[in-house]
Scaffold this active site. Sequence first.
Site, PDB file in Angstrom:
ATOM      1  N   ARG A 103       0.828  -1.211   0.000  1.00  0.00           N
ATOM      2  CA  ARG A 103       0.000   0.000   0.000  1.00  0.00           C
ATOM      3  C   ARG A 103       0.868   1.269   0.000  1.00  0.00           C
ATOM      4  O   ARG A 103       0.548   2.264  -0.664  1.00  0.00           O
ATOM      5  CB  ARG A 103      -0.905  -0.014   1.243  1.00  0.00           C
TER       6      ARG A 103
ATOM      7  N   LYS B 276       2.730  24.978  -3.639  1.00  0.00           N
ATOM      8  CA  LYS B 276       1.449  24.390  -3.230  1.00  0.00           C
ATOM      9  C   LYS B 276       1.529  22.862  -3.273  1.00  0.00           C
ATOM     10  O   LYS B 276       0.781  22.191  -4.000  1.00  0.00           O
ATOM     11  CB  LYS B 276       0.329  24.925  -4.135  1.00  0.00           C
TER      12      LYS B 276
ATOM     13  N   LYS C 176       5.799  39.763  -3.260  1.00  0.00           N
ATOM     14  CA  LYS C 176       4.375  39.821  -3.591  1.00  0.00           C
ATOM     15  C   LYS C 176       3.798  41.178  -3.210  1.00  0.00           C
ATOM     16  O   LYS C 176       4.489  42.033  -2.661  1.00  0.00           O
ATOM     17  CB  LYS C 176       3.632  38.701  -2.869  1.00  0.00           C
TER      18      LYS C 176
ATOM     19  N   GLU D  61       6.229  39.925  -8.164  1.00  0.00           N
ATOM     20  CA  GLU D  61       4.877  39.739  -8.684  1.00  0.00           C
ATOM     21  C   GLU D  61       4.205  41.088  -8.892  1.00  0.00           C
ATOM     22  O   GLU D  61       4.251  41.951  -8.022  1.00  0.00           O
ATOM     23  CB  GLU D  61       4.082  38.920  -7.656  1.00  0.00           C
TER      24      GLU D  61
ATOM     25  N   ASP E 181       0.650  38.287 -12.494  1.00  0.00           N
ATOM     26  CA  ASP E 181      -0.304  37.464 -11.749  1.00  0.00           C
ATOM     27  C   ASP E 181      -1.738  37.778 -12.141  1.00  0.00           C
ATOM     28  O   ASP E 181      -2.178  38.929 -12.055  1.00  0.00           O
ATOM     29  CB  ASP E 181      -0.121  37.716 -10.245  1.00  0.00           C
TER      30      ASP E 181
END
Lengths: 289, 289, 289, 289, 289, 289
Positions: free
Chosen positions: D98, D133, D165, D199, D220
């Site tokens: 597994r 992410k 940012k 950004e 962005d």
Amino acid sequence: MLPTAIVDRVVAAALTEDAPWGDLTSSALIPADAVAEGTLVAREGGVYAGQAVVEAAFRLSDPTTQVRHVVADGDRFDTGDTLAVVRGPARSVLLAERVALNFAQRMSGIATLTARYVSEVAHTGARIADTRKTTPGLRALERHAVVCGGGRNHRFSLSDAVLVKDNHLAVLTTTGRTVTQALREAIAALPHTAHVEVEVDRLDQIEPVLAAGVDTIMLDNFSLSDLRAGVRLVAGRATIDASGGVTLATVRAIAETGVDVISVGALTHSAPALDLGLDVAVHPGVTAP
Amino acid sequence: MLPTAIVDRVVAAALTEDAPWGDLTSSALIPADAVAEGTLVAREGGVYAGQAVVEAAFRLSDPTTQVRHVVADGDRFDTGDTLAVVRGPARSVLLAERVALNFAQRMSGIATLTARYVSEVAHTGARIADTRKTTPGLRALERHAVVCGGGRNHRFSLSDAVLVKDNHLAVLTTTGRTVTQALREAIAALPHTAHVEVEVDRLDQIEPVLAAGVDTIMLDNFSLSDLRAGVRLVAGRATIDASGGVTLATVRAIAETGVDVISVGALTHSAPALDLGLDVAVHPGVTAP
Amino acid sequence: MLPTAIVDRVVAAALTEDAPWGDLTSSALIPADAVAEGTLVAREGGVYAGQAVVEAAFRLSDPTTQVRHVVADGDRFDTGDTLAVVRGPARSVLLAERVALNFAQRMSGIATLTARYVSEVAHTGARIADTRKTTPGLRALERHAVVCGGGRNHRFSLSDAVLVKDNHLAVLTTTGRTVTQALREAIAALPHTAHVEVEVDRLDQIEPVLAAGVDTIMLDNFSLSDLRAGVRLVAGRATIDASGGVTLATVRAIAETGVDVISVGALTHSAPALDLGLDVAVHPGVTAP
Amino acid sequence: MLPTAIVDRVVAAALTEDAPWGDLTSSALIPADAVAEGTLVAREGGVYAGQAVVEAAFRLSDPTTQVRHVVADGDRFDTGDTLAVVRGPARSVLLAERVALNFAQRMSGIATLTARYVSEVAHTGARIADTRKTTPGLRALERHAVVCGGGRNHRFSLSDAVLVKDNHLAVLTTTGRTVTQALREAIAALPHTAHVEVEVDRLDQIEPVLAAGVDTIMLDNFSLSDLRAGVRLVAGRATIDASGGVTLATVRAIAETGVDVISVGALTHSAPALDLGLDVAVHPGVTAP
Amino acid sequence: MLPTAIVDRVVAAALTEDAPWGDLTSSALIPADAVAEGTLVAREGGVYAGQAVVEAAFRLSDPTTQVRHVVADGDRFDTGDTLAVVRGPARSVLLAERVALNFAQRMSGIATLTARYVSEVAHTGARIADTRKTTPGLRALERHAVVCGGGRNHRFSLSDAVLVKDNHLAVLTTTGRTVTQALREAIAALPHTAHVEVEVDRLDQIEPVLAAGVDTIMLDNFSLSDLRAGVRLVAGRATIDASGGVTLATVRAIAETGVDVISVGALTHSAPALDLGLDVAVHPGVTAP
Amino acid sequence: MLPTAIVDRVVAAALTEDAPWGDLTSSALIPADAVAEGTLVAREGGVYAGQAVVEAAFRLSDPTTQVRHVVADGDRFDTGDTLAVVRGPARSVLLAERVALNFAQRMSGIATLTARYVSEVAHTGARIADTRKTTPGLRALERHAVVCGGGRNHRFSLSDAVLVKDNHLAVLTTTGRTVTQALREAIAALPHTAHVEVEVDRLDQIEPVLAAGVDTIMLDNFSLSDLRAGVRLVAGRATIDASGGVTLATVRAIAETGVDVISVGALTHSAPALDLGLDVAVHPGVTAP
């Protein structure tokens, strides 16, 4: 049965505990090229448990050591029997000696005590089971030792099965529900794989608990006559687990009441170490030709 | 005495072992806002050890729980005495309960057994000392329990003091040196802070070992008469440590031979757990006004 | 429900992974005394899971940050809803931002997908259960998210319940025993708390398995008509668990066959992250008067 | 590419998670000397990633198991293809099954999804890049899977590159400096090896940022026409990274605007697991002659 | 001498620190099948320490690399000498290179500096000893390097021997006891294996300390004439340890006063790294026939 | 700047190393309720680095201790200056003392040495940068100390930037490609955030490397005149990093050649510890009224 990862983690920690920055005595007294042969000998009879940890202790001390077991986990032996032999660099053998013994003595002590309990109830259908009263950090090893002695494991932890005790029942019923209702609702909310065991202290608690559809009912600190009454009352509708201060003196009579399981905390919390020793012969290094 | 870092590491591992992914029973049965009060009660008399671990078990389960000890490490108590009280969220108290008990029962068991040995020899100058025959992973805690019981610590590990055993002596002398010569050379190579203890099995080994200038001589498995002879022979030139299968039945006579230290493996490898319990009362949550 | 020790360990590892030696950008651009307010906002609707991990991410980044949740685990929310607000030193808030989001998005994604499955079967008695097809290292968190979405947990691991698959059955029967005999013997050897589930691939395997007295029978990759036949055959003698490639498109019909549990690997192995964001406002430090 | 130390640590933790105290089913049902052969089979087509973790799962379960890969990381395969074969003690193979699948399905899912994005933009000069992410604890593995699928890695963490940012810019300019001044000062304070990406949300922010001498400018959530305008404006003075909700439906048009890099969070936060299975045949142990 | 477990733990952490998610340069530039040969060369003369860590760095990077040492720990070498040769996959050799060098340079730097101190006092009976002023996390390795240079170890930690400093004495005597009384009581409470060393700052403190029966007396920051007076005063009743700002310029004169041990913090807190290099030749992979 | 998680992990390990099972001396000599005040004093002048670790050492020893810094990281101080004061339970203060000092002396030693290098080049545009020649396990702390001294960080590890050395170039060109071609292809395969630095040993290597479009060129072991020639040749097309055996005696002249960065391994591998001390006053416990 015991995953290598678990055995190795526990044994490595023990080796570090016992020699956090080396072996002062061996470094000063034993030549680096000396070789040792060790014989794991029983100084009293019993049931063996510890094969994987003994092998790990020597392997993690030095991968060039060789351990050969003469007995396997679960085997019976007598005073004087050889259980295993080890050979390798003397410093490495001596580094692992105490750790290997500490584990094997403790685990074989548990296996041997368990076997005595199991023997007392062998003529009945009752199983001897362990509890969560284990040594912190060593639960997987101690439960394995119980199995080596012919015992059975109870739930491992709070996470893998349900055991409802008086405290839980008390708070359940403060909401005005009956025990049966409260248990039924709780069971409905549990994973379908969760085994549900409920502890009762009196005979009159049995019926409402059974009515909720539990898997096992624990009769805690019941007298022998109450145990017998309980067995009649349950009548196969649930597994019956007897618990509470069980000793070698009382276990036979408890088993003869017809209960299915007898939980014995003493298997792990009070088993004396079994007397095992490592007879080591050290040979000065031999120069290769 | 026990560094917080060590206590917390061991207790955190035990909590994870006992609830690797939560408490199935409490999650299903105990409301999240229920509050519990627990009383740590002695079900038999003894000597307490475990204050730091009991407090850590509840604190690491939930920092909002409160533990107040009524007794301190080393205090004697009787059956029925309250040792500590705890209050906090019911789920948190129940999560820590078994872990706290497993530590306190084991440690108090060791302290209590040690106190019995110490009491046997109180009329002599002998000290009761522990050995390296401890539970893997719990050595610092078990040695602390020995001190709580009035005992003394021996070396902690292979790293912090020298204990020369028969194996070491045997290989030393294969080089043609006498035991005295070999020990002298080894001692000269050791750190000046290294305490040197040498184990002997026979009276005739004492003089050559003493001649090397050791700190302590261990008389291993000596008869009482040989112990007495050994004490006369050593005559204050080294500390005398008696070891080998010492029991409660034999320790008094051994102490009366005049030895300084008696090393007792049983203090840690075979002390039964002391019977302590946590009486818990759970109250459904009270809404703040 | 989720023990603090488990949450903290996983979150601390994630923080170290995301900033192994500090935040280059904040160190260069954000004054040490700047303060930040962050609002955790839903960029799409769903079911929340992640309260404990979001709080841990900010707390472990800096104990002086304050997190206040507006929703709780299991709550539904719509696009644009505020889920939580955080306030603290700007560098600390930015250090934890991505880690908090990565956990909350993943867990809320699982809770939201689970809720859709649960909603599909709400008119039946079937439960939606997770599987062991979880993200390595995050099983406890992902199972918690399944519960937040109204789902149920299956066994956690290989250690806590029995699931006999075709491989196991095949080897069992090489010994000449029938499936029923082999299972009975295996069950007898298991802990009494072990829930036993057996997977079958065909209708004719059901009876011999039931005859062994199992707790749950898993009907794997059965057609709807076979599921219906299976439910009739089992007739309440065991819990029925349907599994095998269940999707949102098929789950309703499966539930309507009358099975008790439907195991859905996709809940955890393929749930897309839910779109959550942290709107952060940074304020330069204010000098105390 | 993936250091062994990282792979082994993650896989060992997963094995412990999936069998914290052994495999209850195998222990009860599979003879200790049974041998198993497993075939890792694709139940759908895709791109493989996971060679090192699959091998580690079986090796760390039991060093005597043998894994032979038929495909390598980055290889394409079709439904029904054999990817690898494994042979070893049956209990060990089943213990790792597994865990091996959970890793390989997740990583191959990422590689396969990445390959679809890469294929969409193959006629342009744009690269598909991952983001932070990722699944907490698995970042190194997931980034490796992105590379297997033909994608490129973005910065690994907050520690190894600068990404300025809107929050950072906002606080920078509260000091009365222009964005250009503030960025220039920040860049001057950074390590010379720090890649600086900034950004922007609007076209008019581009020129002041470029004037500070940044390496990459992230556009962005720009519309396609704004992206085209941005590309013209930047005119090769910095690498252009397009980000913000990129999907398989939009990536081609974005790439055709002429940007250099397209950052796609979905590669790692929402890739469904690829359907892989391990077909296992278990043979009872063969006694050596 | 250095337990493998300790070496491996420290070296594995260093490898992870130096390549937390792989080697960007090698992955991009070195073919996976390229092979490398490295020669560890002395760029200045000295005394070697680091055999175990250098071997572990390459082995833990890749078990297929081969390291062969030409010198052993404690050996002297000259500029240009080859100390060891390594062969293995080029990526693996380059992955371990810096870690191996960082350890070997630091440890050999300590061994070499120690040897210079030892050489200064070789005509006397004084030993050069280390202190607890070591690099956090590397104490066992740095103490081993001191031994390689001919030095001696002092106590390892606060746990394994007693060193009473002025702070301790000051608080002891607030109770109205004399130093002698207070020390006697403290010694009586210590484990019998605890070596007791007491630091004094003035000649008149010596007699009361000796009267308590200590093992070693540390003369801290004594002038040469006071050291000589101290040696006469102690007259063999305890080991004498001179400490306090000892340098290569002063150590010879200190040794000639007749003290037994000279503790030198600089051995570990200020030894410059020895200049060692790894000359690496990389060969493109050879295809097997 | 230094994440708390990293500081705490390193400091906790150091505390355990320095007192693996408690402080033998304090336990025997210091009453449990004694209180201590400590003053961190400079015994020589320098630049401070270590605020976070000093605070962590006392906090992790005992959360009730209080540390107040008088200087901050990066501040200069003179001999005799007070740097910080600590107050708390005497046993806890003494437990942390050596660990706090070992870190602060090492880090302040690095900061102070760095400041001397920085001061030498202050009239030029050159930056002083560290290297990967740091103490294993302490890289994040030592790099922080370099920044405290006014220095700059180079890449942290093999994972976060590219540094192509002669070995890499040699193998690149065995394929028949030119250095320029080979580098271009490698760069194209790297993450867009990867800073690319290439080491050259001779002037004639500069042009082909620059032609590949690298970010930084390292001139390794160049003579001053070659450095000057190199600066002219590069002419602003890349950052110039001078490295190779840089000392305090040579750094000024190197900086005056016009290079941008000077990498100095000695900052971390050979900085002597700065002499700091903790003056501790211990007061017997005061009973609360």
